[in-house]
Design a protein around this motif. Sequence first.
Motif, PDB file in Angstrom:
ATOM      1  N   PHE A 293     -13.288   5.730  -0.005  1.00 29.29           N
ATOM      2  CA  PHE A 293     -12.830   5.344  -1.343  1.00 29.29           C
ATOM      3  C   PHE A 293     -11.609   6.181  -1.768  1.00 29.29           C
ATOM      4  CE2 PHE A 293     -13.109   6.021  -5.983  1.00 29.29           C
ATOM      5  CZ  PHE A 293     -12.829   4.728  -6.386  1.00 29.29           C
ATOM      6  N   MET A 294     -11.635   7.463  -1.451  1.00 26.95           N
ATOM      7  CA  MET A 294     -10.519   8.342  -1.803  1.00 26.95           C
ATOM      8  C   MET A 294      -9.253   7.953  -1.052  1.00 26.95           C
ATOM      9  SD  MET A 294     -12.608  11.976  -1.931  1.00 26.95           S
ATOM     10  CE  MET A 294     -11.131  12.961  -2.178  1.00 26.95           C
ATOM     11  N   VAL A 295      -9.434   7.608   0.255  1.00 29.50           N
ATOM     12  CA  VAL A 295      -8.264   7.186   1.043  1.00 29.50           C
ATOM     13  C   VAL A 295      -7.677   5.901   0.475  1.00 29.50           C
ATOM     14  CG1 VAL A 295      -7.522   6.325   3.294  1.00 29.50           C
ATOM     15  CG2 VAL A 295      -8.982   8.352   3.148  1.00 29.50           C
ATOM     16  N   VAL A 296      -8.559   4.952   0.102  1.00 27.41           N
ATOM     17  CA  VAL A 296      -8.096   3.679  -0.459  1.00 27.41           C
ATOM     18  C   VAL A 296      -7.362   3.913  -1.774  1.00 27.41           C
ATOM     19  CG1 VAL A 296      -8.849   1.487  -1.461  1.00 27.41           C
ATOM     20  CG2 VAL A 296      -9.856   2.281   0.677  1.00 27.41           C
ATOM     21  N   VAL A 297      -7.903   4.790  -2.617  1.00 22.86           N
ATOM     22  CA  VAL A 297      -7.247   5.090  -3.885  1.00 22.86           C
ATOM     23  C   VAL A 297      -5.885   5.728  -3.650  1.00 22.86           C
ATOM     24  CG1 VAL A 297      -7.359   6.539  -5.957  1.00 22.86           C
ATOM     25  CG2 VAL A 297      -9.386   5.291  -5.201  1.00 22.86           C
ATOM     26  N   GLY A 298      -5.845   6.700  -2.723  1.00 21.85           N
ATOM     27  CA  GLY A 298      -4.576   7.385  -2.444  1.00 21.85           C
ATOM     28  C   GLY A 298      -3.515   6.441  -1.924  1.00 21.85           C
ATOM     29  N   PHE A 299      -3.876   5.634  -0.900  1.00 27.63           N
ATOM     30  CA  PHE A 299      -2.892   4.708  -0.344  1.00 27.63           C
ATOM     31  C   PHE A 299      -2.538   3.600  -1.326  1.00 27.63           C
ATOM     32  CE2 PHE A 299      -3.926   6.605   3.771  1.00 27.63           C
ATOM     33  CZ  PHE A 299      -2.674   6.645   4.359  1.00 27.63           C
ATOM     34  N   GLY A 300      -3.517   3.211  -2.139  1.00 29.73           N
ATOM     35  CA  GLY A 300      -3.233   2.187  -3.149  1.00 29.73           C
ATOM     36  C   GLY A 300      -2.199   2.661  -4.154  1.00 29.73           C
ATOM     37  N   MET A 301      -2.343   3.898  -4.615  1.00 28.90           N
ATOM     38  CA  MET A 301      -1.373   4.440  -5.562  1.00 28.90           C
ATOM     39  C   MET A 301       0.000   4.637  -4.898  1.00 28.90           C
ATOM     40  SD  MET A 301      -3.668   7.198  -7.684  1.00 28.90           S
ATOM     41  CE  MET A 301      -2.333   7.476  -8.848  1.00 28.90           C
ATOM     42  N   PHE A 302      -0.027   5.065  -3.623  1.00 28.97           N
ATOM     43  CA  PHE A 302       1.229   5.212  -2.889  1.00 28.97           C
ATOM     44  C   PHE A 302       1.960   3.877  -2.775  1.00 28.97           C
ATOM     45  CE2 PHE A 302       3.626   5.220   1.103  1.00 28.97           C
ATOM     46  CZ  PHE A 302       4.468   6.309   0.908  1.00 28.97           C
ATOM     47  N   TYR A 303       1.208   2.806  -2.493  1.00 27.70           N
ATOM     48  CA  TYR A 303       1.800   1.468  -2.363  1.00 27.70           C
ATOM     49  C   TYR A 303       2.406   1.015  -3.696  1.00 27.70           C
ATOM     50  CZ  TYR A 303       2.058  -3.610  -2.023  1.00 27.70           C
ATOM     51  OH  TYR A 303       2.480  -4.906  -2.076  1.00 27.70           O
ATOM     52  N   ILE A 304       1.667   1.268  -4.776  1.00 31.54           N
ATOM     53  CA  ILE A 304       2.168   0.873  -6.105  1.00 31.54           C
ATOM     54  C   ILE A 304       3.456   1.626  -6.445  1.00 31.54           C
ATOM     55  CG2 ILE A 304       1.664   0.935  -8.576  1.00 31.54           C
ATOM     56  CD1 ILE A 304      -1.291   0.469  -7.837  1.00 31.54           C
ATOM     57  N   PHE A 305       3.508   2.932  -6.149  1.00 32.01           N
ATOM     58  CA  PHE A 305       4.701   3.741  -6.447  1.00 32.01           C
ATOM     59  C   PHE A 305       5.899   3.280  -5.621  1.00 32.01           C
ATOM     60  CE2 PHE A 305       2.164   7.717  -7.941  1.00 32.01           C
ATOM     61  CZ  PHE A 305       1.804   7.025  -9.069  1.00 32.01           C
ATOM     62  N   ARG A 306       5.647   2.931  -4.348  1.00 30.85           N
ATOM     63  CA  ARG A 306       6.765   2.452  -3.506  1.00 30.85           C
ATOM     64  C   ARG A 306       7.254   1.101  -3.979  1.00 30.85           C
ATOM     65  NH1 ARG A 306       8.050   4.733   1.418  1.00 30.85           N
ATOM     66  NH2 ARG A 306       9.760   3.226   1.244  1.00 30.85           N
ATOM     67  N   LYS A 307       6.335   0.257  -4.401  1.00 26.77           N
ATOM     68  CA  LYS A 307       6.727  -1.070  -4.882  1.00 26.77           C
ATOM     69  C   LYS A 307       7.561  -0.981  -6.152  1.00 26.77           C
ATOM     70  CE  LYS A 307       4.810  -5.662  -5.760  1.00 26.77           C
ATOM     71  NZ  LYS A 307       3.582  -6.483  -5.842  1.00 26.77           N
ATOM     72  N   LYS A 308       7.253  -0.004  -7.013  1.00 30.27           N
ATOM     73  CA  LYS A 308       8.024   0.200  -8.228  1.00 30.27           C
ATOM     74  C   LYS A 308       9.229   1.106  -8.004  1.00 30.27           C
ATOM     75  CE  LYS A 308       4.223  -0.497 -11.486  1.00 30.27           C
ATOM     76  NZ  LYS A 308       4.924  -1.585 -12.217  1.00 30.27           N
ATOM     77  N   ASP A 309       9.452   1.476  -6.752  1.00 31.89           N
ATOM     78  CA  ASP A 309      10.599   2.315  -6.388  1.00 31.89           C
ATOM     79  C   ASP A 309      10.537   3.678  -7.087  1.00 31.89           C
ATOM     80  OD1 ASP A 309      12.867   2.823  -4.897  1.00 31.89           O
ATOM     81  OD2 ASP A 309      14.220   2.139  -6.461  1.00 31.89           O
ATOM     82  N   TRP A 310       9.332   4.207  -7.201  1.00 31.68           N
ATOM     83  CA  TRP A 310       9.186   5.555  -7.751  1.00 31.68           C
ATOM     84  C   TRP A 310       9.149   6.591  -6.636  1.00 31.68           C
ATOM     85  CZ3 TRP A 310       4.663   4.324 -11.699  1.00 31.68           C
ATOM     86  CH2 TRP A 310       5.192   3.544 -12.724  1.00 31.68           C
ATOM     87  N   LEU A 311       9.038   6.118  -5.396  1.00 32.23           N
ATOM     88  CA  LEU A 311       9.038   7.006  -4.237  1.00 32.23           C
ATOM     89  C   LEU A 311      10.042   6.485  -3.212  1.00 32.23           C
ATOM     90  CD1 LEU A 311       5.333   7.984  -3.496  1.00 32.23           C
ATOM     91  CD2 LEU A 311       7.242   9.515  -3.931  1.00 32.23           C
TER      92      LEU A 311
END
Length: 311
Positions: A293-311
């Motif tokens: 669950f922690m890995v899914v949350v971490g990668f999910g947030m990473f994906y959202i940040f990349r999609k919004k061009d925050w990373l």
Amino acid sequence: MKIRLVNNGVFTVLDDVRTALKPPAEGFYWIDADLEDLEVLQPLFGLHDLEVEDCLNDEEQRPKIEVHEGHYFIVVNSIRFDDEEIFLRSLNIFLSKGYIITVTKQKINELRSLKPLLLEERVSSPDRFLYYLTDLVVDNYFVVGDRIEDRIEKLEEDILMHTKKSHLTEIIGLRSEILWLKRVLGPQREVIGTLNKRDLKLIDPELQKYFRDIYENAVKVSETFDTYRDLMANLREAYQSSIAGRANEIMRVFTALTTIFMPLTFITGIYGMNFDYIPGLHTKGGSLILLTFMVVVGFGMFYIFRKKDWL
């Protein structure tokens, strides 16, 4: 010391400098001297003590013109740009009716370039010699200016592509050299303006019109270096903006990583508390489920940040 009789641009080498004491029937004498030769030339040609002292002075000479009875003393600065460093070399000139004496501490490229030009233009008077020499000196400032402009453009490209701390040192050094040249160009422009406007008996009035063209070029050179000075200010602002942008980029990455780990830290904090009854605490495979669950949350947030061009 080299003594030459110049007539219609043709050189005749002489051995005895005393020959130049009397104006020739045709042409003029060009004495190309070193500093050591002034000891011989001063008493022969009646050179003023202060003029000789200026020639021997180790400090940088200010361009100037001094009018004396029988001869003029003129100082102009030749420019060189070697290994990304700018050098100024004083060119001391004694102009008279039948001779011209050039005294230099180092080799001056313009003197070497002048020889074929004298032959091409069939020069037979010292004032025309002075005109072509001054023209070459001023034109060389344009050449150096082009190299400085190339250096500025390359520096700007490097800063935009990949900013380094060493770029600031380059900017400060180049700006200092440009300001230094600006201080020299002012007096040199005044000297050429004097040759253009002042009533000087040893210079043909018709030739003064040509000195006006050199003066206009000297003004252009001065304005060009004004532009370079402004470009260096812009370049420094670009450097500071780039550094600030990189700092913001780094802070953004750190902030995003911190945000990603915040829920993970929250979860581990809950399951690290000393309570016997925590949901899923005694469930078989609970630790694996929690880690997944922690890995899914971490990668999910990473994906959202990349999609919004925050990373």
